[in-house]
Motif scaffolding. Structure first.
Motif, short mmCIF file in Angstrom:
data_model
loop_
_atom_site.label_atom_id
_atom_site.label_comp_id
_atom_site.label_asym_id
_atom_site.label_seq_id
_atom_site.Cartn_x
_atom_site.Cartn_y
_atom_site.Cartn_z
N TYR A 93 1.03 -1.20 0.06
CA TYR A 93 0.57 -0.02 0.35
C TYR A 93 0.64 1.42 0.27
O TYR A 93 1.44 1.56 1.07
N TYR A 94 0.38 2.50 -0.57
CA TYR A 94 1.22 3.62 -1.27
C TYR A 94 0.67 4.81 -0.33
O TYR A 94 -0.62 4.31 -1.24
N CYS A 95 0.80 5.36 -0.01
CA CYS A 95 0.03 6.51 0.29
C CYS A 95 0.93 7.61 -0.97
O CYS A 95 1.68 7.42 -1.32
N ALA A 96 -0.47 8.91 -1.32
CA ALA A 96 0.26 9.54 -2.51
C ALA A 96 0.12 11.44 -2.16
O ALA A 96 -0.81 10.79 -1.71
N ALA A 97 0.51 12.30 -2.53
CA ALA A 97 0.07 13.50 -2.88
C ALA A 97 0.05 13.98 -3.95
O ALA A 97 0.83 13.79 -5.04
N GLY A 98 -0.92 15.29 -3.87
CA GLY A 98 -1.17 15.56 -5.55
C GLY A 98 -2.40 16.68 -5.30
O GLY A 98 -2.65 16.88 -4.04
N TRP A 99 -1.97 17.59 -6.27
CA TRP A 99 -3.04 18.82 -6.79
C TRP A 99 -4.60 18.83 -7.37
O TRP A 99 -5.26 19.57 -7.45
N LEU A 100 -4.40 16.97 -8.03
CA LEU A 100 -5.66 16.69 -8.70
C LEU A 100 -6.54 16.28 -7.83
O LEU A 100 -6.11 15.42 -6.62
N ALA A 101 -7.98 15.89 -8.37
CA ALA A 101 -8.77 15.28 -7.13
C ALA A 101 -9.01 13.97 -7.92
O ALA A 101 -9.57 13.42 -7.44
N GLY A 102 -8.27 13.32 -8.92
CA GLY A 102 -8.56 11.71 -9.10
C GLY A 102 -8.11 10.93 -9.39
O GLY A 102 -7.69 10.68 -6.95
N MET A 103 -7.90 9.72 -9.95
CA MET A 103 -8.15 8.71 -9.36
C MET A 103 -6.47 7.51 -9.90
O MET A 103 -6.58 5.83 -9.77
N GLN A 104 -6.28 8.19 -10.62
CA GLN A 104 -4.81 8.30 -11.51
C GLN A 104 -3.89 7.95 -11.14
O GLN A 104 -3.13 9.58 -10.30
N VAL A 105 -2.49 7.46 -11.08
CA VAL A 105 -1.34 7.05 -10.63
C VAL A 105 -0.70 8.08 -10.84
O VAL A 105 -0.11 9.28 -10.28
#
Length: 121
Positions: A93-105
């Protein structure tokens, strides 16, 4: 942003496990946060995502009703509570941070190192 996921382990089917993702280097409060997982031989897949304020969450159909994503911006930490675990949930399991509200890697800019969850039948 540096992300550190923790909390993985071995659990029996039907059990529960809680994952944490702690951030350093920058506050998480501006980011959408996601959890993804990757099972052996499979592609990395979306699990759950939470908005910067915590007011909006989305889940993969496979975990809806069993997993809960939450965040504590004051602690710069995101959580994934996993209940009613199934052998099919076994993955890193990986956590990730981004500026978009999507579900894509590819919509997430920063990734933690992953924590292994193994669910035995």
């Amino acid at each position: 942003v540096q992300l550190q996921a923790s909390g993985g382990g071995l659990v029996q089917a039907g059990g529960s496990l809680g994952l944490s993702c702690a951030a350093s280097g920058r506050t998480l409060s501006a980011y959408y946060m996601g959890w993804f997982r990757q099972a052996p031989g499979k592609e990395r897949e979306f699990v759950a995502r939470i908005s910067p304020s915590g007011g909006s969450t989305i889940y993969a159909d496979s975990v809806k009703g069993r997993f809960t994503i939450s965040r504590d911006n004051a602690k710069n930490t995101v959580y994934l509570q996993m209940n009613s675990l199934e052998p099919e949930d076994t993955a890193v399991y990986y956590c990730a941070a981004g500026w978009l509200a999507g579900m894509q890697v590819n919509e997430y800019a920063y990734w933690g190192q992953g924590t292994l969850v193994t669910v035995s039948s």
